[in-house]
Design a protein around this motif. Sequence first.
Motif, PDB file in Angstrom:
ATOM      1  N   SER A  60       0.838  -1.201   0.000  1.00  0.00           N
ATOM      2  CA  SER A  60       0.000   0.000   0.000  1.00  0.00           C
ATOM      3  C   SER A  60       0.871   1.249   0.000  1.00  0.00           C
ATOM      4  N   THR A  61       2.014   1.210   0.674  1.00  0.00           N
ATOM      5  CA  THR A  61       2.934   2.347   0.633  1.00  0.00           C
ATOM      6  C   THR A  61       3.491   2.531  -0.777  1.00  0.00           C
ATOM      7  N   ASP A  91      -3.337   5.360   3.946  1.00  0.00           N
ATOM      8  CA  ASP A  91      -2.731   4.071   4.205  1.00  0.00           C
ATOM      9  C   ASP A  91      -3.606   3.243   5.133  1.00  0.00           C
TER      10      ASP A  91
END
Lengths: 512, 318
Positions: free
Chosen positions: B11-12, B310
């Motif tokens: 996700s980062t 996030d």
Amino acid sequence: MTTAGLEFRDVAKAFGAVQALRGVSFTIAAGDAHACVGENGAGKSTLLKILAGIIRPDRGALSWAGERVHFSSPREALGHGIGMVYQEMLAFPNLSVTANIFAGREITGPWGRLDERAMRARTQELLTQLHVPVTPDTSMERVSTACAQLVQVARALAFDCRVLVLDEPTTSLTDAEVDHLFGVVGRLRQQGVTVLFVSHRLPEVYRLCDRITVLRDGQFVGTFERATTPSDDIVRAMVGREPPKRVPRVSSPVSTFAPAELRRTSPSSPALQVRGLSSRPAFEDVSFQVAPGEIVGMFGLVGSGRTEILETLFGLAVPDAGQVAVDGQAIHVRSARDAARAGLALVPENRQRQGLFFNLSLRHNLVLPLAAKQGVGVIRDAGEEAVARAQVESLAIKTPHLRVTPDALSGGNQQKIVAGKWLATTPKVLLLDEPTKGVDVGAKFEIHNLIRRQADAGMACLMVSSDLPEVLALADRILVMREGRLRGELPGAGATEEAVMRLATQEAGGTA
Amino acid sequence: MKKVWQVREVSTLMILVLEVAFFTWYLWPSDGGHPFLNVGNALLILKYSSIYGIAAIGAAIVIITGGIDLSSGAVIGLTSVVTGYFFVQAEWSLTASAVMGLMVGLSAGLASSWLIVGMRLPPFIATLGVMGIWRGAGYIITEARFYDLSAKLPRNWTVAGVSIDWVPPLVMVTLAAIFQVLMKRFQWGRAIFAVGGNETAALFSGLRVGLVKTTAYVTAGLLAAISGVVLAVVQGQGKADLANGYELDIIASAVVGGTSLTGGRGSVAGAVLGALIFGVLRNALPQIPGATFYDRVIVGLAVIVIVVMDQVMVKRAS
Ligand SMILES: Nc1ncnc2c1ncn2[C@@H]1O[C@H](COP(=O)(O)OP(=O)(O)OP(=O)(O)O)[C@@H](O)[C@H]1O
Ligand SMILES: [Mg+2]
């Protein structure tokens, strides 16, 4: 008494002004299963922590197999084969079950490379052996309190231990789980492991142990042979006076107290009414009601969804479906605050995680829910002191004063604080999850009386407990859960352990 | 087994990709070469990000133990000074000078952990003190001068056939890979997570909590010092006020990369990706006409937005 086993000699320990142990001496024969019992605050956990190298005694010595030993850290004690299950569950919520079991003693290859496969396999083995319904990869924060307790046991068993120390390992386990646990302990004993067991459940002590050592106020009272000592003698030794009389079963909800008529209130105006409540996969289509002044016991095996129901009612989880009404008024709670305002209170199962503020004094712990409910902006010392003092007195909480933080109390006394802080709010509906977890005979009696007094004053009580005798002794009605569904209802008066267990354990498809 | 999109770092990474896509679109030129999307600029971003990224690996490790390290900026600055001193003033070889530079990080890590483990100071205070002292030492050594490394460094310098410009990013990626494996697959990493998850339980489990914390702060110190050596070479300077305030950007990188400030959760790969997210911002914002005075505000907002995004993505995935 064959070989020299574990010997405590004149062990003493003080915490500030509190003398937790005052020179305790006794011996546990190697290979023996030995129990250590006593009231809350008698010093049992302190003694075990000394054995585990967590606390250093002020004076006195330990010897093991005739040799004087001195553990200055838990690591050393572990190295000597002392496996310990602590009373206060100590888990790593951020790690998997496998990682929890092996924390600090991982199976490794060169350079400390983790051998995940070996650890997972061993974990699976242990979980199967103890019948714990979780997978090795489950994150510990998703594991229920009871399963977490079994994971701690698995942790102690994961390594060759020569002395297995269990500090109240069964507080949230039902008979079936206790059976598995005792089965495993029995096998270990055959392999020559020495067992030291602390519990407030005397029947369990009698089942597992050959000898029983009693502590009272930090003093050694005596070591008794199971075979020749009736349990009343043990209780007498523990409390130092005649044992509290067994609470007479109120055979019907009608008692001599005037408000008892309330218990008879027509079912059309229940204090708590739950219809079709579901929160898959934990529980489904649960409907029941609790009348004012009624004590309803909810029983079920670990994982049957009991705790989840209470938490949902208290606004800690959002249900998929269903209606809840308090005093005939439909309520939609989205938070614990809503629930408290609607007249609910929950005494949670896990006092460490959910019940206590370890940075706050007892006084602040005791008045917090009341203050939150009333929305008091200004803190009045005198008022708080009075509320807190009243709880401490009515529950006989053993503490030097009200300014200490909860970690200075023994486990059972901590439990009383959790119960006390919610009772102070005088709710309409009291939800109790394992209310007497880890409390001693006398305190249990106090808490039972307290629940009964609240009920007699018109409060509706819904109590989840794994302690079947407790449910039978206290409940006017018993609801039995299995696999997330309500499987049956029994009147408290005629119910027997067998009848309840049958409902709780029947194979799916059996008749309710 | 986890699905790919459930891995935290993914996700980062997605946020980084979105960010690059956004600036590529926003800065699309009406004519000629793209000012943002070209190899030269990419290398520039990587080179400067690695100064933050290498230190962010250490910051993540410390934060996972439940601590915090405020001294990384000061360590980076003093390392550039010490490296410069030995290289320029004492005329040592660059390697030997760099090793002396690493001592700055080692000493800071040892000092912090002594204060935290031995003297039981809260990590915030201990590392705040170390930050002041190590930063101040740079001024005492240089007396407001600076060491000019660039004059002595070779021109068109290559290491094993690659341009020196590629070395910092390669060092960062290599270190990230090594520490990612150490944290996830080795006992040391497991101990770091355990201490951050529940310190009492770690102690009761027989872990050497003090030792584990010490290794975390020493590692963080050494990694910050490596950043310092990189900075000295990239800037060609050893100067007392270099990397002023970097510690907060470094901590922010770790947090944006999924490391929880309450301890017990996080990853070093995520921290490096976090540093890259900031690196891209720092590179692209000045290219937007009129954004000059707003860039601090935008960076501040970005921290908040990214962490919120996030969290949403993580919740969605689980
Ligand atoms: N860390 C501490 N600081 C201060 N007092 C303490 C501390 N730990 C224990 N005590 C006190 O020492 C006494 C003995 O406590 P201990 O926990 O050994 O009791 P216990 O027999 O295990 O009781 P329980 O059955 O409730 O678990 C208690 O009065 C308790 O308040
Ligand atoms: Mg205890």
